[in-house]
Motif scaffolding. Structure first.
Motif, PDB file in Angstrom:
ATOM      1  N   THR A  67       0.851  -1.193   0.000  1.00 18.03           N
ATOM      2  CA  THR A  67       0.000   0.000   0.000  1.00 18.03           C
ATOM      3  C   THR A  67       0.884   1.239   0.000  1.00 18.03           C
ATOM      4  O   THR A  67       1.311   1.715   1.060  1.00 18.03           O
ATOM      5  N   PRO A  68       1.200   1.786  -1.182  1.00 17.52           N
ATOM      6  CA  PRO A  68       2.179   2.881  -1.283  1.00 17.52           C
ATOM      7  C   PRO A  68       1.826   4.112  -0.453  1.00 17.52           C
ATOM      8  O   PRO A  68       2.709   4.801   0.039  1.00 17.52           O
ATOM      9  N   GLU A  69       0.513   4.387  -0.293  1.00 18.75           N
ATOM     10  CA  GLU A  69       0.125   5.612   0.403  1.00 18.75           C
ATOM     11  C   GLU A  69       0.143   5.461   1.921  1.00 18.75           C
ATOM     12  O   GLU A  69      -0.063   6.436   2.644  1.00 18.75           O
ATOM     13  N   LYS A  70       0.393   4.260   2.408  1.00 15.68           N
ATOM     14  CA  LYS A  70       0.375   4.029   3.850  1.00 15.68           C
ATOM     15  C   LYS A  70       1.522   4.757   4.526  1.00 15.68           C
ATOM     16  O   LYS A  70       2.647   4.786   4.029  1.00 15.68           O
ATOM     17  N   LEU A  71       1.237   5.357   5.669  1.00 13.93           N
ATOM     18  CA  LEU A  71       2.250   6.055   6.450  1.00 13.93           C
ATOM     19  C   LEU A  71       2.515   5.274   7.724  1.00 13.93           C
ATOM     20  O   LEU A  71       1.616   4.641   8.282  1.00 13.93           O
ATOM     21  N   ILE A  72       3.750   5.325   8.189  1.00 13.60           N
ATOM     22  CA  ILE A  72       4.132   4.601   9.396  1.00 13.60           C
ATOM     23  C   ILE A  72       4.867   5.540  10.339  1.00 13.60           C
ATOM     24  O   ILE A  72       5.328   6.609   9.948  1.00 13.60           O
ATOM     25  N   SER A  73       4.989   5.114  11.583  1.00 11.32           N
ATOM     26  CA  SER A  73       5.732   5.912  12.562  1.00 11.32           C
ATOM     27  C   SER A  73       7.196   5.477  12.573  1.00 11.32           C
ATOM     28  O   SER A  73       7.520   4.344  12.198  1.00 11.32           O
ATOM     29  N   PRO A  74       8.093   6.371  13.004  1.00 12.78           N
ATOM     30  CA  PRO A  74       9.488   5.959  13.151  1.00 12.78           C
ATOM     31  C   PRO A  74       9.644   4.747  14.065  1.00 12.78           C
ATOM     32  O   PRO A  74      10.495   3.902  13.826  1.00 12.78           O
ATOM     33  N   ALA A  75       8.794   4.641  15.102  1.00 15.01           N
ATOM     34  CA  ALA A  75       8.896   3.496  16.012  1.00 15.01           C
ATOM     35  C   ALA A  75       8.652   2.190  15.271  1.00 15.01           C
ATOM     36  O   ALA A  75       9.305   1.178  15.536  1.00 15.01           O
ATOM     37  N   GLN A  76       7.700   2.195  14.333  1.00 13.42           N
ATOM     38  CA  GLN A  76       7.431   0.981  13.549  1.00 13.42           C
ATOM     39  C   GLN A  76       8.609   0.642  12.646  1.00 13.42           C
ATOM     40  O   GLN A  76       9.012  -0.522  12.535  1.00 13.42           O
ATOM     41  N   GLU A  77       9.174   1.659  12.012  1.00 14.29           N
ATOM     42  CA  GLU A  77      10.315   1.419  11.135  1.00 14.29           C
ATOM     43  C   GLU A  77      11.518   0.914  11.925  1.00 14.29           C
ATOM     44  O   GLU A  77      12.212  -0.023  11.506  1.00 14.29           O
ATOM     45  N   LEU A  78      11.760   1.516  13.079  1.00 11.50           N
ATOM     46  CA  LEU A  78      12.894   1.108  13.905  1.00 11.50           C
ATOM     47  C   LEU A  78      12.733  -0.332  14.397  1.00 11.50           C
ATOM     48  O   LEU A  78      13.718  -1.062  14.540  1.00 11.50           O
ATOM     49  N   ARG A  79      11.501  -0.727  14.666  1.00 13.38           N
ATOM     50  CA  ARG A  79      11.271  -2.112  15.092  1.00 13.38           C
ATOM     51  C   ARG A  79      11.644  -3.082  13.975  1.00 13.38           C
ATOM     52  O   ARG A  79      12.266  -4.113  14.212  1.00 13.38           O
ATOM     53  N   VAL A  80      11.276  -2.748  12.736  1.00 15.95           N
ATOM     54  CA  VAL A  80      11.628  -3.619  11.608  1.00 15.95           C
ATOM     55  C   VAL A  80      13.146  -3.677  11.455  1.00 15.95           C
ATOM     56  O   VAL A  80      13.717  -4.746  11.212  1.00 15.95           O
ATOM     57  N   PHE A  81      13.823  -2.529  11.594  1.00 16.35           N
ATOM     58  CA  PHE A  81      15.287  -2.513  11.501  1.00 16.35           C
ATOM     59  C   PHE A  81      15.901  -3.412  12.575  1.00 16.35           C
ATOM     60  O   PHE A  81      16.826  -4.189  12.294  1.00 16.35           O
ATOM     61  N   ALA A  82      15.401  -3.288  13.807  1.00 10.78           N
ATOM     62  CA  ALA A  82      15.939  -4.113  14.899  1.00 10.78           C
ATOM     63  C   ALA A  82      15.698  -5.593  14.619  1.00 10.78           C
ATOM     64  O   ALA A  82      16.576  -6.434  14.861  1.00 10.78           O
ATOM     65  N   ASN A  83      14.520  -5.924  14.103  1.00 14.61           N
ATOM     66  CA  ASN A  83      14.229  -7.311  13.745  1.00 14.61           C
ATOM     67  C   ASN A  83      15.173  -7.812  12.664  1.00 14.61           C
ATOM     68  O   ASN A  83      15.646  -8.958  12.702  1.00 14.61           O
ATOM     69  N   ALA A  84      15.458  -6.937  11.674  1.00 10.65           N
ATOM     70  CA  ALA A  84      16.338  -7.329  10.571  1.00 10.65           C
ATOM     71  C   ALA A  84      17.738  -7.641  11.074  1.00 10.65           C
ATOM     72  O   ALA A  84      18.362  -8.634  10.666  1.00 10.65           O
ATOM     73  N   ILE A  85      18.251  -6.825  11.975  1.00  6.01           N
ATOM     74  CA  ILE A  85      19.583  -7.057  12.533  1.00  6.01           C
ATOM     75  C   ILE A  85      19.604  -8.359  13.333  1.00  6.01           C
ATOM     76  O   ILE A  85      20.546  -9.158  13.241  1.00  6.01           O
ATOM     77  N   HIS A  86      18.538  -8.572  14.110  1.00  3.50           N
ATOM     78  CA  HIS A  86      18.458  -9.788  14.928  1.00  3.50           C
ATOM     79  C   HIS A  86      18.398 -11.029  14.049  1.00  3.50           C
ATOM     80  O   HIS A  86      19.052 -12.045  14.338  1.00  3.50           O
ATOM     81  N   CYS A  87      17.623 -10.952  12.954  1.00  4.56           N
ATOM     82  CA  CYS A  87      17.439 -12.129  12.091  1.00  4.56           C
ATOM     83  C   CYS A  87      18.687 -12.453  11.271  1.00  4.56           C
ATOM     84  O   CYS A  87      19.016 -13.629  11.075  1.00  4.56           O
ATOM     85  N   THR A  88      19.363 -11.422  10.786  1.00  4.47           N
ATOM     86  CA  THR A  88      20.497 -11.644   9.887  1.00  4.47           C
ATOM     87  C   THR A  88      21.821 -11.808  10.614  1.00  4.47           C
ATOM     88  O   THR A  88      22.759 -12.409  10.087  1.00  4.47           O
ATOM     89  N   ARG A  89      21.908 -11.235  11.834  1.00  4.97           N
ATOM     90  CA  ARG A  89      23.180 -11.212  12.566  1.00  4.97           C
ATOM     91  C   ARG A  89      24.286 -10.576  11.713  1.00  4.97           C
ATOM     92  O   ARG A  89      25.459 -10.920  11.844  1.00  4.97           O
ATOM     93  N   ASP A  90      23.883  -9.652  10.856  1.00  2.00           N
ATOM     94  CA  ASP A  90      24.831  -8.996   9.950  1.00  2.00           C
ATOM     95  C   ASP A  90      25.128  -7.594  10.468  1.00  2.00           C
ATOM     96  O   ASP A  90      24.290  -6.693  10.348  1.00  2.00           O
ATOM     97  N   PRO A  91      26.313  -7.361  11.049  1.00  2.00           N
ATOM     98  CA  PRO A  91      26.615  -6.036  11.601  1.00  2.00           C
ATOM     99  C   PRO A  91      26.731  -4.958  10.535  1.00  2.00           C
ATOM    100  O   PRO A  91      26.602  -3.771  10.838  1.00  2.00           O
ATOM    101  N   ALA A  92      26.972  -5.343   9.285  1.00  2.00           N
ATOM    102  CA  ALA A  92      27.120  -4.363   8.201  1.00  2.00           C
ATOM    103  C   ALA A  92      25.832  -4.214   7.392  1.00  2.00           C
ATOM    104  O   ALA A  92      25.856  -3.720   6.264  1.00  2.00           O
ATOM    105  N   LEU A  93      24.708  -4.588   7.975  1.00  2.00           N
ATOM    106  CA  LEU A  93      23.440  -4.561   7.243  1.00  2.00           C
ATOM    107  C   LEU A  93      23.089  -3.145   6.787  1.00  2.00           C
ATOM    108  O   LEU A  93      22.561  -2.954   5.686  1.00  2.00           O
ATOM    109  N   GLY A  94      23.346  -2.147   7.625  1.00  2.00           N
ATOM    110  CA  GLY A  94      23.036  -0.768   7.247  1.00  2.00           C
ATOM    111  C   GLY A  94      23.769  -0.342   5.989  1.00  2.00           C
ATOM    112  O   GLY A  94      23.215   0.354   5.129  1.00  2.00           O
ATOM    113  N   LEU A  95      25.028  -0.760   5.863  1.00  2.00           N
ATOM    114  CA  LEU A  95      25.826  -0.422   4.684  1.00  2.00           C
ATOM    115  C   LEU A  95      25.245  -1.061   3.428  1.00  2.00           C
ATOM    116  O   LEU A  95      25.062  -0.404   2.395  1.00  2.00           O
TER     117      LEU A  95
END
Length: 338
Positions: A48-76
């Motif tokens: 849904t392209p028009e959907k808006l989210i809060s920074p807290a929701q985005e940060l939770r997904v980022f934290a989940n991604a780091i936890h799942c991948t165990r990749d310290p260079a994921l941001g890069l």
């Protein structure tokens, strides 16, 4: 990891960054459900392209991604995949801009649409231009990740706009070298300086006045108008949210329903509900945000008993407040107060 909602963590942003992250990591075998866990988002939301989210929701997904991948260079690595087209109408308007300077100034003037956790500035010093990232105020445990994502995505955008794989002159970072520091030189392709006062992406100032290969003044003008319209809608919706928050904060025990709040604001409940839906939030979520802010303030700055704090926040039972605070912060009120 508990990602608490900060008082300043109020704006809504687009979901282009997490949509890209989920797409890329799903290809690598990470299930969408794990990436979206506890974010309040579903797979359907990402379509849904028009959907808006809060920074807290985005940060939770980022934290989940780091936890799942165990990749310290994921941001890069994610930042290098954040192509200019991922920014929607803002990205296409940048592509149609006359010069790199015009494109960057457009993006920096519309940082709400850019979706950054930093205050970005373009500075020039002689023959060097710098994109400076300041003012990070969000989850400290994700500061390195978000800095990496910010600077590498800016580099990717510059390369897309110019149509060539330009290299920065140097990169400055406001933190000590992480364990994966060796990856920086390889991915940025330039000297990297850690422990600086600010984080910057430095490149040749001569690039700023380079004409862009896809420049189109008519398309750019139309795109800029659409960007301004979208930004105004976000700001308008944000004003309504702030009015509701302000009323809740000053009338906590009496603010028992959206209908009562609407009456005090001289609006209809239907109008407020429509605004809340457009901003991808709800009355209950706003009430939780205000209660959480007030609870932290009373727990840290007063000796008020917890049962009285619960009453001040509009809870009829102390146990309900304890359960809510545990859900918000990952701690009980008593543990948080220590």
């Amino acid at each position: 990891m508990s990602l608490s909602l900060l008082p300043e963590d109020r704006a809504r942003t687009t979901l282009h960054t997490i949509a890209l992250a989920v797409s890329q990591l799903s290809i690598s075998g990470v299930p969408e459900q794990r990436l979206l866990m506890d974010s309040g988002l579903s797979s359907a939301d990402l379509q849904t392209p028009e959907k808006l989210i809060s920074p807290a929701q985005e940060l939770r997904v980022f934290a989940n991604a780091i936890h799942c991948t165990r990749d310290p260079a994921l941001g890069l690595s994610l930042g290098l995949r954040m192509h200019v087209s991922a920014y929607g109408i803002l990205g296409y308007s940048m592509l149609a801009s006359r010069t790199l300077r015009d494109a960057l100034n457009l993006a920096l003037a519309q940082q709400t649409l850019l979706g950054t956790y930093f205050k970005l500035h373009l500075e020039e010093d002689g023959d060097e231009a710098r994109l400076v990232a300041r003012g990070y105020r969000y989850a400290p445990e994700l500061m390195v990740f978000n800095t990496e994502l910010c600077l590498t995505s800016l580099l990717t955008v510059i390369r897309d706009l110019l149509g060539e794989a330009v290299r920065p002159r140097r990169v400055q970072l406001s933190y000590r070298p992480p364990l994966h520091a060796h990856a920086y030189n390889r991915l940025f392709g330039c000297p990297v300086e850690f422990g600086e006062s600010i984080s910057t992406l430095c490149f040749s100032a001569a690039l700023l006045d380079r004409e862009l290969p896809l420049a189109d003044p008519v398309s750019c003008h139309y795109g800029v108008q659409q960007c301004l319209k979208l930004a105004a809608q976000l700001d308008s919706g944000q004003d309504v949210l702030e009015q509701i928050r302000h009323h809740l904060s000053n009338n906590m025990p009496q603010a028992t329903s959206l209908e009562r709040v609407a009456s005090h604001l001289h609006r209809s409940a239907r109008t407020l509900r429509r605004h809340l839906t457009r901003m991808n939030t709800s009355y209950q979520r706003l009430l939780d945000e205000v209660r959480y802010d007030k609870a932290r303030q009373l727990l840290m700055q007063t000796d008020m008993p917890i049962y009285l704090i619960a009453e001040q926040l509009g809870y009829s039972e102390t146990a309900s407040f304890r359960h809510a605070f545990l859900r918000w912060s990952g701690q009980t009120p008593s543990v948080y107060r220590r």
